[in-house]
Every structure is written in C-alpha cells, then in structure tokens.
Enzyme design. Structure first.
Site, PDB file in Angstrom:
ATOM      1  N   GLU A  36       0.806  -1.374  -0.045  1.00 12.52           N
ATOM      2  CA  GLU A  36      -0.073   0.016  -0.072  1.00 12.52           C
ATOM      3  C   GLU A  36       0.883   1.155   0.164  1.00 12.52           C
ATOM      4  OE1 GLU A  36      -2.629  -0.358   3.398  1.00 12.52           O
ATOM      5  OE2 GLU A  36      -3.793  -2.123   2.139  1.00 12.52           O
ATOM      6  N   ASN A  53       2.224  -5.137  -3.238  1.00  9.05           N
ATOM      7  CA  ASN A  53       0.544  -5.514  -2.694  1.00  9.05           C
ATOM      8  C   ASN A  53       0.066  -4.223  -2.492  1.00  9.05           C
ATOM      9  OD1 ASN A  53      -1.117  -7.721  -2.194  1.00  9.05           O
ATOM     10  ND2 ASN A  53      -1.185  -6.704  -0.096  1.00  9.05           N
ATOM     11  N   HIS A 105     -10.657  -6.183  -1.754  1.00 10.31           N
ATOM     12  CA  HIS A 105     -11.541  -5.803  -0.516  1.00 10.31           C
ATOM     13  C   HIS A 105     -12.508  -5.083  -1.417  1.00 10.31           C
ATOM     14  CE1 HIS A 105      -9.152  -7.291   2.515  1.00 10.31           C
ATOM     15  NE2 HIS A 105      -8.195  -6.383   2.015  1.00 10.31           N
ATOM     16  N   GLU A 112      -6.185 -10.692  -0.973  1.00  9.92           N
ATOM     17  CA  GLU A 112      -7.018 -10.401   0.071  1.00  9.92           C
ATOM     18  C   GLU A 112      -8.509 -10.269  -0.298  1.00  9.92           C
ATOM     19  OE1 GLU A 112      -5.350  -7.027   2.251  1.00  9.92           O
ATOM     20  OE2 GLU A 112      -3.397  -7.487   1.857  1.00  9.92           O
ATOM     21  N   ASP A 132     -12.337 -10.218  -0.389  1.00 11.15           N
ATOM     22  CA  ASP A 132     -13.496 -10.435   0.348  1.00 11.15           C
ATOM     23  C   ASP A 132     -14.384  -9.658  -0.311  1.00 11.15           C
ATOM     24  OD1 ASP A 132     -12.615  -7.948   1.614  1.00 11.15           O
ATOM     25  OD2 ASP A 132     -12.106  -8.971   3.533  1.00 11.15           O
TER      26      ASP A 132
HETATM   27  C1  XIL Z   1      -6.248  -6.106   8.685  1.00 13.32           C
HETATM   28  C2  XIL Z   1      -6.385  -7.319   9.260  1.00 13.32           C
HETATM   29  O1  XIL Z   1      -7.203  -7.986   8.675  1.00 13.32           O
HETATM   30  C3  XIL Z   1      -6.875  -7.034  10.653  1.00 13.32           C
HETATM   31  O2  XIL Z   1      -7.223  -8.143  11.454  1.00 13.32           O
HETATM   32  C4  XIL Z   1      -5.799  -5.801  11.154  1.00 13.32           C
HETATM   33  O3  XIL Z   1      -6.540  -5.470  12.498  1.00 13.32           O
HETATM   34  C5  XIL Z   1      -5.710  -4.685  10.579  1.00 13.32           C
HETATM   35  O4  XIL Z   1      -5.082  -5.166   9.228  1.00 13.32           O
HETATM   36  N1  XIL Z   1      -4.782  -4.538   3.779  1.00 13.32           N
HETATM   37  C6  XIL Z   1      -4.108  -5.283   4.228  1.00 13.32           C
HETATM   38  C7  XIL Z   1      -4.150  -6.217   5.556  1.00 13.32           C
HETATM   39  O5  XIL Z   1      -2.818  -5.348   3.687  1.00 13.32           O
HETATM   40  O6  XIL Z   1      -2.970  -6.132   5.991  1.00 13.32           O
HETATM   41  C8  XIL Z   1      -5.221  -5.684   6.473  1.00 13.32           C
HETATM   42  O7  XIL Z   1      -5.426  -6.560   7.327  1.00 13.32           O
HETATM   43  C9  XIL Z   1      -6.400  -5.318   5.598  1.00 13.32           C
HETATM   44  C10 XIL Z   1      -6.215  -4.450   4.595  1.00 13.32           C
END
Ligand code: XIL
Length: 357
Positions: A163, A211, A247, A279, A281
């Site tokens: 990020e 990423n 996400h 990631e 969802d």
């Molecule tokens: C999130 C986790 O899911 C949580 O449990 C934590 O509190 C915060 O981080 N992008 C990412 C992940 O790259 O590392 C993040 O994970 C979600 C967004």
C-alpha cells in the site's frame, strides 16, 4: 514451492486416476468419490487457493479442519507484520508466525509472507523513536533481512511493500517514504526499490511482491503501479509479482469493471510478473439469499478471471470464515464477506468458487 506444486498436481492426477479406474471396474462396490476441495480443483490449474489466518484461531478444531483441507496456501493476517514480529528494538517474536508455518507444513500448504514495509501496524518504538533517515534505513534493512532469513525456505513469497501508493497514483506519505523516510523522500519509487533490493539480498529464493488495493481495475492508481513495475523490470530491480487485494462489495460486479480487471492483469502479466489475488473478500450489508447469491456470482467471476490469466497463480481470501473476518470491525454495518459462514458452513460463494476453479 515448485516441488510442492508438482506434488499437488501429482496427487490430483492420482486421485483422478483412482476415480477413473474405480468407475471402470467390474466390481459392484459403489464407492462415492470424496467431495472435491478448493485446493484440489485449483491444483488442476496450478493455482494456489489461499486464506489469511492467525495462529490463535488454530485451536478451534473446526477452523483448523477447514483451513487444512480446503486451502493450499496460508498467509498471516497479522502475525508477520512489523508490530507483532519486531515489537522492540532488537526484539523479534516469531511465535505466531512459526505456529502458522508449522500448521501449513503439517497440512502440505505453502506460506505467503505479509508484510515487511507498510505504514500500518508499525510499533511505537519505531514511529515515536525520533530516528533520522539513516537510522530508519538501518532499522528497515535489518527488519527485512532478519524476518526473511528467519523464514527462508518456509515462506515462498513476500508482500515486501504494501500500500505505498495513494489512489491518485502519488506515493503515500509514510514513515518509510518521507516522514522522515529512509532517505529517498520526494524521489518517487526509490523507497520501494530499496526495499525490494534488500529483500532479494536477504532471501534470493523468495518471490517478491508489491501489494495494494483499489488497483484491481485500469485506473490512475494501477497506471502508476504499472509504470513502476515496467521501470523496475527494465532496470532489473527485483520484482516477481503484484498482489491485488480485492476488498470489494457487490458494486464491483459490473461487466466493465470485470473486463478492466482482466485487461489490467494482462498488462502486468505481459511484463513477466505473477498475479496474486491476495486479500479477496466481498462484503455485504445483509445475509439474505439474494445477497449471498449475488456475492457467489461475483466470487465465481473473479475466480474465472484468475483461471483465464495464465500468470494468476494465487486466489486468496482475507480469512475464510465470517466468524473471524476483519470486515465488521473496519466497515461498520458490513459483514458476511467470506466463503464460509460463522458456523463453518459452505455458503453459495464456496460452491461458486469451486465451480469456477
Ligand atoms: C487487517 C487485518 O485483517 C486486521 O485484523 C488488522 O486489525 C488490520 O489489518 N490491507 C492489508 C491487510 O494489507 O494487512 C489488512 O489486514 C487489511 C487491509
């Protein structure tokens, strides 16, 4: 990694042979073939199907059973982040990460590492330490080196940098970039380049990833990341792939957006980069049948895009059960984002992913 994926392919072939022989046999024993799992169907396309996990959940037998049978890849949701793994000056705590690696090895899964350079979950000893850029540079190099060498041979790929871009394509202001940064403030992607170079030196066998989120389609952010990737490939900066977070919510189920994902994947693939969905969802605002079915449709469409892109090697969700999803905590009013419900029952999304894979 190569051997384990060969082994998986061989296992799937053996299973197929066994089933084929059983079907053609003249004996009257009617053995029902065991239901296929996500990892079995994905192996046929050489795709790893992953889930993010943290070690405290492994003591929940249902959690461990689903994770260990359905998934071929595991990634730490939190336990390899800076704040957990490097909680004090010169102090490393690999307990959680090691437990995840041990679980993965016991279940013939591979491990993806997440993440070495990020602006979140950085401990106060770093953020409030008042360090100069040269000092921070040393801290970060030592961090990358120590963590990667600890997991060398056990973690096959790392989200080295996470990020680092804003949605408008500029570099995000962070402690590593310009506040005060490791020494390249104002110069663009040099912080990322330096991190990747340290990572390659730390573990020459690990695949190195950049990423990010909101870069899944063709847009100004993915354009900026693409320009960086192209520049890195041209100049030989070590970069093996791009992780796309995904996400998303149901508004992502738009033909233009999906076509744009495929086009975007293809331009990165054309640079010789691996594509990992890291990631995924799909958050909902209710668990009605209509919402769950719409979610299933989108999960299936995204899995199909991965199958159709030869360089897409990982299809990973951020967790796998709604019981432990990060969504309700971070997106109030939203939830139900993953393929298994809070009681580990398969949702329509599960079947849709299985069919697409
Ligand atoms: C999130 C986790 O899911 C949580 O449990 C934590 O509190 C915060 O981080 N992008 C990412 C992940 O790259 O590392 C993040 O994970 C979600 C967004």
């Amino acid at each position: 990694m190569k051997i384990s994926s060969l082994l998986r392919t061989a296992t799937v072939l053996l299973l197929a042979l066994t089933l084929a022989c059983g079907g053609g046999s003249t004996t009257s024993t009617t053995t029902t073939p065991p239901p296929q799992t996500l990892r079995q169907v994905a192996a046929a396309h050489n795709i790893l199907v992953g889930a993010a996990a943290d070690s405290p959940y492994l003591s929940d037998p249902s959690y461990a059973a689903v994770l260990g049978t359905e998934y071929s890849q595991l990634q730490a949701e939190n336990e390899m982040k800076f704040g957990i793994i490097h909680p004090g000056i010169g102090t490393y705590d690999f307990t959680g990460g090691d437990a995840l690696v041990a679980f993965a090895q016991a279940h013939t899964m591979v491990v993806r590492g997440h993440t070495l350079v990020w602006h979140n979950q950085v401990p106060a000893w770093v953020t409030s330490g008042g360090y100069t850029s040269p000092q921070l540079s040393t801290i970060l190099q030592n961090h990358i080196t120590t963590v990667m060498q600890h997991y060398a041979g056990q973690v096959y790929a790392w989200d080295v940098v996470n990020e680092a871009f804003n949605d408008d394509g500029t570099i995000r202001d962070t402690i590593w970039y310009d506040q005060p940064g490791i020494g390249f403030a104002g110069m663009g992607t040099e912080t990322i380049e330096q991190s990747l170079t340290w990572a390659r030196a730390a573990d020459t066998n690990a695949k190195l990833f950049y990423n990010d989120y909101n870069d899944e389609t063709m847009n100004v952010k993915s354009d900026a990341i693409y320009a960086m990737a192209q520049d890195f490939k041209t100049r030989g900066v070590p970069l093996d792939g791009i992780g796309f977070q995904f996400h998303v919510d149901l508004t992502f189920d738009d033909p233009n957006a999906l076509a744009s994902v495929a086009t975007n994947f293809q331009r990165f693939a054309a640079l010789g980069l691996e594509i990992h969905i890291t990631e995924l969802d799909i958050r909902l605002q209710d668990s009605s049948a209509a919402s769950l079915n719409a979610q299933a449709k989108l999960y299936g469409e995204l899995a199909a895009i991965c199958v159709q892109q030869p360089n897409c090697k990982v299809f990973q969700t951020w967790g796998f059960t709604d019981k432990y999803s990060w969504i309700p905590g971070f997106f109030p009013g939203w939830g139900w984002a993953l393929p298994f419900d809070a009681n580990y029952q398969k949702k329509p999304a599960y079947t849709s992913i299985l069919n697409a894979l």
